[in-house]
Motif scaffolding. Structure first.
Motif, PDB file in Angstrom:
ATOM      1  N   ILE A  48       0.827  -1.201   0.000  1.00 60.08           N
ATOM      2  CA  ILE A  48       0.000   0.000   0.000  1.00 60.08           C
ATOM      3  C   ILE A  48       0.866   1.259   0.000  1.00 60.08           C
ATOM      4  N   LEU A  49       2.040   1.185   0.649  1.00 63.93           N
ATOM      5  CA  LEU A  49       2.976   2.309   0.605  1.00 63.93           C
ATOM      6  C   LEU A  49       3.466   2.529  -0.822  1.00 63.93           C
ATOM      7  N   ASP A  78     -11.358   0.674  -7.629  1.00 66.50           N
ATOM      8  CA  ASP A  78     -10.388  -0.250  -7.060  1.00 66.50           C
ATOM      9  C   ASP A  78     -10.145   0.193  -5.627  1.00 66.50           C
ATOM     10  N   ILE A  79     -10.268  -0.746  -4.702  1.00 67.86           N
ATOM     11  CA  ILE A  79     -10.112  -0.456  -3.283  1.00 67.86           C
ATOM     12  C   ILE A  79      -8.998  -1.336  -2.754  1.00 67.86           C
ATOM     13  N   ILE A  80      -7.928  -0.690  -2.291  1.00 67.72           N
ATOM     14  CA  ILE A  80      -6.743  -1.402  -1.804  1.00 67.72           C
ATOM     15  C   ILE A  80      -6.705  -1.261  -0.291  1.00 67.72           C
ATOM     16  N   ILE A  81      -6.595  -2.381   0.402  1.00 72.25           N
ATOM     17  CA  ILE A  81      -6.639  -2.396   1.868  1.00 72.25           C
ATOM     18  C   ILE A  81      -5.414  -3.117   2.412  1.00 72.25           C
ATOM     19  N   SER A  82      -4.678  -2.426   3.285  1.00 72.92           N
ATOM     20  CA  SER A  82      -3.561  -3.064   3.979  1.00 72.92           C
ATOM     21  C   SER A  82      -4.092  -3.783   5.209  1.00 72.92           C
ATOM     22  N   LEU A  83      -4.048  -5.103   5.177  1.00 71.46           N
ATOM     23  CA  LEU A  83      -4.521  -5.880   6.319  1.00 71.46           C
ATOM     24  C   LEU A  83      -3.642  -5.665   7.548  1.00 71.46           C
ATOM     25  N   GLU A  84      -2.366  -5.373   7.326  1.00 72.91           N
ATOM     26  CA  GLU A  84      -1.469  -5.117   8.465  1.00 72.91           C
ATOM     27  C   GLU A  84      -1.879  -3.836   9.198  1.00 72.91           C
ATOM     28  N   THR A  85      -2.204  -2.786   8.452  1.00 74.67           N
ATOM     29  CA  THR A  85      -2.631  -1.537   9.093  1.00 74.67           C
ATOM     30  C   THR A  85      -4.006  -1.699   9.720  1.00 74.67           C
ATOM     31  N   VAL A  86      -4.886  -2.449   9.076  1.00 69.38           N
ATOM     32  CA  VAL A  86      -6.201  -2.713   9.672  1.00 69.38           C
ATOM     33  C   VAL A  86      -6.017  -3.411  11.016  1.00 69.38           C
TER      34      VAL A  86
END
Length: 139
Positions: A48-49, A78-86
């Motif tokens: 995501i970075l 398009d929706i990009i999600i960082s699971l680590e940040t979540v």
């Protein structure tokens, strides 16, 4: 008219895809929108970075990036999600991971529906819309 989910370099989150798709359509409908093409990508903080740097020239981590391709009342993106940040945010705000993930999933849809969060008032409205949406899916 499709909603897709993919994961890159990270395990796929435990979500009930059919229920989540129905929920997304329901929330969009409540905002007078229909679903076009919605593509979710679950990823790592590093991915995501990279996207944030490359496409938005932002040099920081975030939980979600939404690219809006909406035309009229047909939302697409398009929706990009960082699971680590979540996961980090769930711990930070003392929320269950599943609830935080669903909050972020619907956050992107609410952006596509035209809800902003650029200032304090808009952020409060976004949070209220997220909370109403979470109630619909029982969270």
């Amino acid at each position: 008219m499709a909603i897709t989910f993919q994961a890159e370099d990270i395990g796929f989150p435990e979500i009930r895809r059919g229920d989540v798709k129905h929920w997304i359509r329901q929330v969009a409908g409540l905002h007078g929108k229909k679903i076009g093409e919605i593509n979710y990508l679950f990823c790592t903080d590093e991915k995501i970075l990279e996207v944030n740097n490359h496409y938005l020239q932002h040099d920081y981590y975030t939980d979600i990036i939404t690219f809006d391709y909406t035309e009229g009342n047909m939302i697409s993106g398009d929706i990009i999600i960082s699971l680590e940040t979540v996961r980090s945010n769930a711990e930070k705000y003392d929320n269950p991971f599943e609830q935080e993930l669903h909050r972020v999933i619907i956050h992107g849809i609410l952006h596509l529906c035209g809800i902003d969060d650029k200032d304090e008032t808009a952020s409060r409205q976004m949070r209220e819309a997220e909370n109403r949406a979470l109630e619909l899916i029982g969270m």
